[in-house]
Design an enzyme around this catalytic site. Structure first.
Site, PDB file in Angstrom:
ATOM      1  CE  LYS A   1      -0.101   4.718   3.130  1.00 57.52           C
ATOM      2  NZ  LYS A   1      -0.885   3.678   2.496  1.00 57.52           N
TER       3      LYS A   1
ATOM      4  CG  ASP B   1      -0.593   1.602   5.752  1.00 58.90           C
ATOM      5  OD1 ASP B   1       0.288   0.763   5.463  1.00 58.90           O
ATOM      6  OD2 ASP B   1      -1.196   2.271   4.894  1.00 58.90           O
TER       7      ASP B   1
END
Lengths: 395, 395, 395, 395
Positions: free
Chosen positions: C222, C296
């Site tokens: 991320k 995601d």
């Protein structure tokens, strides 16, 4: 040779006057005894060691670094104008020849245009507060009290002038950059003293500072950083030229089209590798000039960053520019006054006061010559092959 | 002084033998006439210019860079073991004294542990194909033909050994890194030749290559890059020590707790500034050793990258490590055989064959001493004030 | 509206079964009471909340993100071949129109060629030792015990396969990257479990590990990082095409020469700004596809990195490529099985097993269309002006 | 399913009014025929498509992204004060639970302090000149004509205000950053229009500009860059808290000392990996809030950058801060007015005018909770083991 002893034996010093030939000889002797090393050449220096006060401790002799002469370099600067013969101290074979060849190319192309875009040295104190909110208020306070802070900083220096205080926040810390002009000195020392004085004044007049650090990796002295590549530490200087393809053919046995294609791939490689310089090898010329002229060669860490931007014109002309965002140079102070170093600055008429911008331009112009020389060499084999293939080289 | 002339006058050369005192003197005279510069000191060198063949062109004299002696440095390496007196060529006042003080601290702390983690020099040719798909297939082909490529590369060198070919793709280009061990040489030249030979073999045996470039900013010679910080160019070497706080108090008038707090802020500052080294000033020691011992100081651009990792132990002990990911050094070839440079290597018993790992460890240990010395200085004032405040300094 | 209360009131949950319309309604009611917010639309969802187990907690309703349809996209991939209509979930006006226009351009140019260059997901445990020396030995040990470690890791997963363990050292820490293939899943979870199992096996069988950390910012989940841009996390995929200038003129009212000039300046700007993507706006298309298809979207942080490489051919054709080094996608697991998300994957025939490479190629091809569309728009005004000036637009 | 056809069939549009249920249904039908995909859920939306004008083209239905509710989040901001229940749109299992748990920890610790340090959106036009010298003069000219340029820019917008024009030079190009405040809008569009107007005014009034580019990778829209991490794009916001170790023990079954040790290794790993965020996973919370509230989720590319700075206090308290340097948010314009998105903003009392700073603070506070929750989880196993070992967990 390593010596294993239970007792630590420090390097001998003469407490009365350590800057003498005798003191140096004592250390040479000490070394000879302990390591067996013969210092015939290291001990051959031509100046009086008393001239080294403030430049070195525990002086034992000299490194003799060979200097090659490249030139004439033709510069169309605002401070450097005309031809220069450039001293390059190096032991890397072909380096001088390569820069020399680039200088010939650029001379025939009408010289190198140089422009200084920015000029400031900084110290970057970090201030710690109870929370970010006090840090933000302190940032505003710095703006309101700039004149007083400037007065405190400048009380310590004749040549340093505080221009601006930049602010960057993170957590409960405010990182600042105190930007100064520093005359003909590189200015790391004078900005250190000035900023120390400024910080003391600040601490005395602002009640909320929990602590401050005079440096915290935000001026990145002796290190390369994006903040300095963006915001400049030292001089931001640009060297440019437009070179007819005919000159590449004749002098370099190269070709602007091939060079431009190679440049595109180098731009991509550099972007992907995370390099601090998308050019070829500016550190070579910079380091060689730094050693010759008494600059602090450790600044190569910072000064080696560069941005190259080139254009292939429809007629085959090659516009080429190199931007050095953090070139740290001096013509006064540091090692510039040492015996050989001063002579090398004098060959460029760059020793002393009001010369640093001239010297800056000469360094940048030299770098450009080296970029085009290596850039040419990289494609020369291919060009010669292509040339032979199409018969243009035949008698 | 700049001369403005319509005719370009090149630097004089002796076409028969340019490596003589006479040839050098002719250039000195040429400079004197054209620039008025007196070269009394530059022309004072103690060696025979014939020794410079392959190291420089258009030799005119030397830069005499003062060398200070620091030590003893105590190293607990795998290759360097025991005490060393370290030659530092610099004109930056206090540099030698600061490293010397750090060496004293680390000596009393039991010495510096050094470990070489990786060792390879590379060239990074880029290969261009019709599309990415051929580039990918070529990548596989490289793996299948590694032995033949290795043979082609190694046919050009006695000491270079091809270890691995890394691959990084972008668009229709495959960037590679040819990683070699290079014995006691830094290896930029030998890997250049070996990779050139390898590329020719590859081009002859693989039909799809549209073009290749021997370099494309993916080995980043003379430049700092993330790929080299991650993957290593030259030696990856780590110097570590754990220092009792009592020694900081006694020798440095500093304190591990204060230093650790400053380190945290430096880590943050360095992360935010985008620096290539979260430590203090490794370039200072590295450059001074490089100039003294005939390393290529332009490699400071790469060798100045570092990772510092420190821990404050519950008892106040300070674990400190510095990792130099791309230290480029040699004990053979380049400038290592020059007159003063060889003597400086000999002081460390590091001249010639099978010495480069020893030298690597000495450089890394020196760097650690400099980090702790400057790190101490930064907090010393505060510590003394705190000390005075609480009365512990009173007689 | 903020509520100020002395007592902390947690969000209501049904301890027996929280994945029901009733449980969701209770939370809607709770919100309405506490904040006054009306959830008419949030509470309008078309699926059974029981399908959300494992995907969310404390479900209260849905965000309805509008989907626009772009296409047909013509892909010449190895896994995706032919035309696709691409669902883009976004609220940014003109985004769909812009990608749609680019798809038209590339369709007429013969489609987008896509190639997957690498494919691996990683976890990056860090191991701490007494000193660097033990860390180095552990690195060797990892190589020697790879098969056993692989067995331990793969015991926890059906689809994950450990390919390699990369090693990066600093201080007394060895950072590793465990690279896996993960089938049709993105694989963050399965590699987490597998690496946890591997680490436990390692800890049990190697006596020197002081401590290990399952993650230490070296896989950078991320987050965008140079290590992932170099070494790939997820898929490394390249989309390429060569577009005749006539198409730019006709469809985009743009010109390859102007676009190429703008690209040069963008390359320089991107290098100087320290950006993770020298292209235009790949994140726009990626995010819109990610939201539509149940990827995601937080992985946009990583997946937004890109390398653009373009060439202007002598005939005006424009070769353009975009390399996405860390595209993290799945066609199985995560949000891919949710109601609308699965439908969107099904439109592309990309739901479920053995589809992830096809989906990867469609994403990359979509990105290329968006790059050329925005790149055209940037120079369109100038082209039209130039065109008018020279009269070619006149009837 | 891919369709292979000789004729390109565009997506059907209703030229009269494309924002109707009928137009959407026609596209659903088109997709069903061509791909076989059933769009039962995609076609289930609760709002009138006419509300989508300006937000999307070729609307076909919606992605239903599940929203979980976390809270109460206790914020001690300057704009957000009190408790909030935060909507998180995600399909990543445990994400909501993890943020929820962090919110509980911080609630018991007294809440999260938030501070907005800077606020500006920019466009970054690049101006091309004959040489660097004209570029430098233009830079000065920009300063002299700031008021007129500001007037030209602001003539196009009600809420945008030009604050400053930053300048960065390279070669013959001057890169600028036009920094604006943009009220409650994110401002990419309004700054685009304003800067376009400013550039036209500039071009009309300055004779030397060869060309200008409205964007050249120096504002790095939808990409992460060091320049934005340093200089801020959007909001620079800091969330901080100091948490007693007792709370880590009781609520998280974790320990501040272990977390701090892990943080040190993460700082090092992040520095070495070249990451844009030395924290844990801020992108998770940011993305989930962005999707729920109608932010442009593609901005996660930029908004995912962060600086974490933490301190372990002598008493075991843990000071933790996260600085988000480029958080791009809006409470007006873009997707914020869509049906579910507006409801989610209303739950936070953050819809519409004068709310963007409040929303900014809530996002930052949420991020902090997520950082501490994941940071705790990473060391929880070890803490429990240590606890058991020393018997403190025994009844």
């Amino acid at each position: 040779m390593a010596t294993l002893s239970s007792e630590r034996v420090p390097v001998p010093r003469d407490r009365d006057n350590d800057y003498t030939r005798e003191a140096a000889r004592a250390r040479q002797e000490f070394l000879r005894e302990r390591t067996g090393a013969d210092l015939e050449h290291v001990s051959s220096y031509s100046f009086d060691p008393s001239s080294l006060t403030g430049n070195i401790e525990q002086f034992v002799g000299v490194a003799q670094v060979p200097i090659g002469l490249a030139g004439p370099l033709l510069v169309n600067g605002e401070h450097a104008q005309g031809e220069f013969y450039v001293p390059l101290a190096t032991a890397e074979g072909t380096l001088v020849a390569s820069y020399n060849r680039g200088m010939r190319l650029l001379h025939e192309a009408g010289g190198v245009t140089t422009t200084i875009m920015a000029d400031h040295m900084q110290r970057a104190p970090a201030f710690l507060f109870a929370s970010a909110r006090e840090a933000r208020e302190f940032g505003d306070w710095l703006g309101q009290h700039f004149d007083e802070i400037k007065a405190a900083a400048e009380s310590t220096t004749r040549s340093g002038r505080l221009q601006e205080i930049e602010r960057y926040s993170a957590g409960r810390i405010l990182f600042t950059r105190f930007n100064y002009t520093t005359g003909d000195a590189a200015g790391q020392n004078l900005t250190g003293k000035a900023t120390q004085a400024a910080c003391r004044w600040i601490k005395d007049h602002h009640g909320d500072i929990e602590h401050y650090f005079l440096e915290s990796n935000f001026a990145t002295d002796k290190k390369s950083s994006q903040v300095n590549m963006l915001r400049t530490r030292g001089k931001r200087v640009i060297a440019e030229a437009t070179i007819p393809n005919e000159l590449f053919h004749r002098i370099m046995r190269s070709d602007s089209g091939l060079m431009y294609r190679a440049r595109q791939v180098s731009n991509l490689g550099g972007f992907m590798s995370g390099v601090n310089n998308n050019g070829a090898h500016s550190a070579n010329g910079i380091t060689a000039m730094f050693i010759a002229t008494g600059q602090d060669a450790a600044n190569v860490a910072e000064s080696s960053a560069a941005f190259v931007y080139a254009e292939l014109r429809p007629n085959g002309d090659y516009y080429y520019s190199v931007t050095i965002p953090s070139l740290i140079v001096a013509t006064y102070g540091g090692g510039t006054g040492l015996a050989t170093q001063r002579e090398c600055l004098e060959m460029l008429d760059c020793y002393g006061k009001d010369k640093v911008r001239k010297f800056t331009e000469i360094v940048a112009a030299t770098v450009l010559c080296g970029e085009l020389s290596l850039g040419s060499a990289i494609v020369a084999e291919e060009w010669v092959e292509a040339h032979d293939l199409y018969g243009r080289n035949r008698p």
